[in-house]
Write an enzyme that holds these catalytic residues in place. Sequence first.
Site, PDB file in Angstrom:
ATOM      1  N   TRP A   1       5.668   7.082  -1.402  1.00 44.03           N
ATOM      2  CA  TRP A   1       5.516   7.521  -2.370  1.00 44.03           C
ATOM      3  C   TRP A   1       4.547   8.680  -1.990  1.00 44.03           C
ATOM      4  CZ3 TRP A   1       2.641   4.852  -7.076  1.00 44.03           C
ATOM      5  CH2 TRP A   1       1.777   4.735  -6.826  1.00 44.03           C
TER       6      TRP A   1
ATOM      7  N   THR B   1       0.729  -1.343  -0.551  1.00 38.52           N
ATOM      8  CA  THR B   1      -0.172  -0.380  -0.420  1.00 38.52           C
ATOM      9  C   THR B   1       0.885   0.989  -0.051  1.00 38.52           C
ATOM     10  OG1 THR B   1      -1.851  -1.475   1.212  1.00 38.52           O
ATOM     11  CG2 THR B   1      -1.698   1.091   1.395  1.00 38.52           C
ATOM     12  N   GLU B   2       0.595   2.235  -1.168  1.00 31.20           N
ATOM     13  CA  GLU B   2       1.451   3.711  -1.208  1.00 31.20           C
ATOM     14  C   GLU B   2       2.805   3.186  -1.100  1.00 31.20           C
ATOM     15  OE1 GLU B   2      -0.716   5.719  -1.305  1.00 31.20           O
ATOM     16  OE2 GLU B   2      -2.555   5.387  -0.510  1.00 31.20           O
ATOM     17  N   LEU B   3       3.293   2.114  -1.894  1.00 30.92           N
ATOM     18  CA  LEU B   3       5.107   1.187  -1.567  1.00 30.92           C
ATOM     19  C   LEU B   3       5.664   1.591  -0.650  1.00 30.92           C
ATOM     20  CD1 LEU B   3       5.660   3.776  -5.462  1.00 30.92           C
ATOM     21  CD2 LEU B   3       4.789   1.051  -4.508  1.00 30.92           C
TER      22      LEU B   3
END
Lengths: 525, 422
Positions: free
Chosen positions: A299, A145-147
């Site tokens: 990120w 999730t979300e890097l």
Amino acid sequence: MRSICFYFQVHQPYRLRNYRFFDIAEKHDYFDDYNNSFIMRKVAAKSYLPMNKVLLDLIGEYGSAFKVSFSISGTAIDQFEQYAPEVLDSFKRLADSGNVEFLSETYAHSLSALTSKTEFQRQVRMHSDRIEMLFGQKPVTFRNTELIYDDNIGEAVADMGYKLMLTEGAKHVLGWRSPNYMYANAARPELKLLLKNFRLSDDIAFRFSQQTWSDWPLTTEKFVDWINQSDEKEEVINLFMDYETFGEHQWEETGIFDFMRALPGRVFSHSDFGFATPAGLAAKLQTVSPIHVPNTISWADEERDLTAWLGNDLQDEAFGKLYALKEKVVECDDTQIQKDWLYLQTSDHFYYMCTKWFSDGDVHKYFNPYGTPYDAFVNYMNVLSDFIIRVDENTKLGENGFSEVKGAATELFDKTGLAVNKTLKKTNKKLRKTIGKTKDIKFEEIKDMSNTAVKKLLKEIDVEEITAALKGAENEVVEKILPNLGIRAKKKYDEMQSELKKINKKEIAGYRKKIEDKLSDLFRK
Amino acid sequence: MFGWEFPPHITGSLGTACFGLTKGLSKHDVDMLFVVPKAYGDEDQQAVRIVNASEKTFDLKDEEYKEFWTRVKYMEIGSNIIPYVDPQEFRKVYDENEKTAEQYTSNVFSKQYEFSGTYGLNLMEEVARYALIGSSIAAKEPHDIIHAHDWLCYPAGIAAKKASGKPLVVHMHATEFDRTGGDVNRIVYDMEREGMQAADRVITVSNLTRKIVIEKYGIDPGKVVTVHNAVDQEVSKEIMRIKTKMKEKVVTFLGRITFQKGPEYFIEAAYKILQKDKNVRFVMAGSGDMLNKMIERVAHLRIADKFHFTGFLKGDDVSNIFALSDVFVMPSVSEPFGIVPLEAMRSNVPVVISKQSGVAEVLNHALKIDFWDVDAMADSIHGLCNYNGLSRMFKKYGKIEVENLKWENAAKKVKEIYLEVI
């Protein structure tokens, strides 16, 4: 040949409805079906469907030379099924082309990696199974999730057997190093890492339509020039972005679709780059060095940290209270609870509570259903409070163990046993009564009759007959009848006593029979 | 009578009190002309409007309704005055509207006020304008006495007195000290003081307020009289919701979430209780400038799964929240009167109130604590939640007590005051 690696994130959360305090413990539907369906339909029409078509056309044109990868969250898949099944079909066509890799992530697009390895791995497996079932390929590359990434998360991912993971090429992690190589987890070198080239990615994702940007408008010529400027030894340019970039963040009018349609042609004709999927790169590239990430990165925003989702009191309270349930929820046998548990974990809920961007119009505000982070928090906590009640109720039995169940069962049996006996007795009594009444009524039974019944009988029968029938009868019967006779009837009865001698037994029996018949007529059911 | 709001559009307890008082007075054969500022959106055409009885909708029985309107003449004046807003706030709201050309709505208000830009830029100009109209009404309409409610109406009252020479009674429902907690706005303070100085009698809603008026405004004690507020006895159609499946006891705060109401003390008490007793839920109903801060505090204390916010409640939801509540708490730092606890008691909810509230002077069956004494507050709440004998007694006698607080009696006192000065 060097590679360009496209990875697109497809995600939609289940947004909560306006859930009021009064709903707690009363209503258990948490999600805004109307809004979720509306947004899904809108984004499907503006972004998912047209962009999928662009990609399919490109694959048709260039064959196996053009490749991309997707990560589609479980909550997005569920909403495709509910609201826009045609999008799933078009993704399936992309999968069938063989040029598209589907990545693995947490089912709920959750932050579980930060708090519970068990829940994290459970969700990853759940998502992987779903992807395999839908697209016929078992994911081999992981993206969180979300890097979100750090050394520990990397290890947890390596433990699950993944050989490659994607994350952010954060400046403060890389330092002087370039993101355009294959790296590896510091503790587990077998887990390779591909890092996002955030400058080139954001040129497309964020700056494409920014007219204040000195390089606006972005053309494929410029973009391919920039790619060519990278050092010759660099192996890969990772372009990671939200899929909603195409058509939603950057509207069709900005020319984003045309740009993407033209990009591969320009790359092939003016550079030594080709296109690759993450899995293809994992097989091809050697790692250049391990990379240490002790502090968690993502990120998001300039900070590339977790502050978009966690860190303020609102977020930490909601997050803490949610994951305090993790052990209990596992024991719940209610499928709706399991589903809600997933959907409540989606990172967006915590994102809405972020107080960082109070003033600036962020790209995310576009999708934020709340006016303020406080509204978001209050609404989420109302829902969570109800969810906690449900989980508690569902797990109560489990907590107290088997003996409790056994005790309850025994008690239940005892109670039912008693009740059955009672009913049985009652029925028997009734039955006997009914059966009794179907039999003829004997003359002697008069003595047990009520006065009302006796009076009813006397109305139907001549005094003479009664008098005769009473001759030689039991005292009790006589005593029952006499008080019920009227004055005149009594007189007649007395007068007749002298004449009774003439009547013989047979006649008496006849009168009694007559009375018995009458009795049966009157009182038998 | 100069007021600033009247049912059915009430934004605060002042409107309720004015309505109760006028109804009470009408029973004592007092005829009234009630004047309120009101924004219509078409102020250009009409500045003063007499509202007919037929235009008003009330939830009253026909008989009473008719009787009431034979006594009361009701007049609305086109104006932008907003209750409960200080001059800075007014300016801010006005500016915002200037920029966005949007209608101003706030949760605190049940009505939308439109800003057309026709009128003066600041609140004081509006007040002055209201006063001007007040004096012209006083010159035209026959009357024996002038009665003005709270500071926004005082200039109107003074102007009316100058125009007609009739005696003036001003009614202090709240002082600037209550509203701001000491950070007094000088202009408002001066206006309050001038009004009281010019008045022949000052009515305060509690002895607490009387004391402030005498000590902080230097008003002659001889002309300051306390008339406690009462509570409307008409039982609004009873919404007896079945108690929810919520198993915990529910403790409620209801009011504007501002400094004056002491919401933070309620939260601290809740925190103390929740450390020991998980079987309680707390609700903070209302809206105000401290709401976000309170939400953050609750999150910080990690009690948000047991402490809930409802936002501003309208209509039936107020009755619903009482129906759900086991204890009502009013921890006001400074409350001239405080009518909400009476409404709670009328709905069979036992109450904990601060000693710094006027209503504490008239109630026996309420637990009274100092607003700052969080321990005592926690104790009282816990007691009412867990000791049924106590709560049963408070419910029973509290209801009787409230039923004896009649506007008719309060109005009788007001009429006596009128007769003294006429």
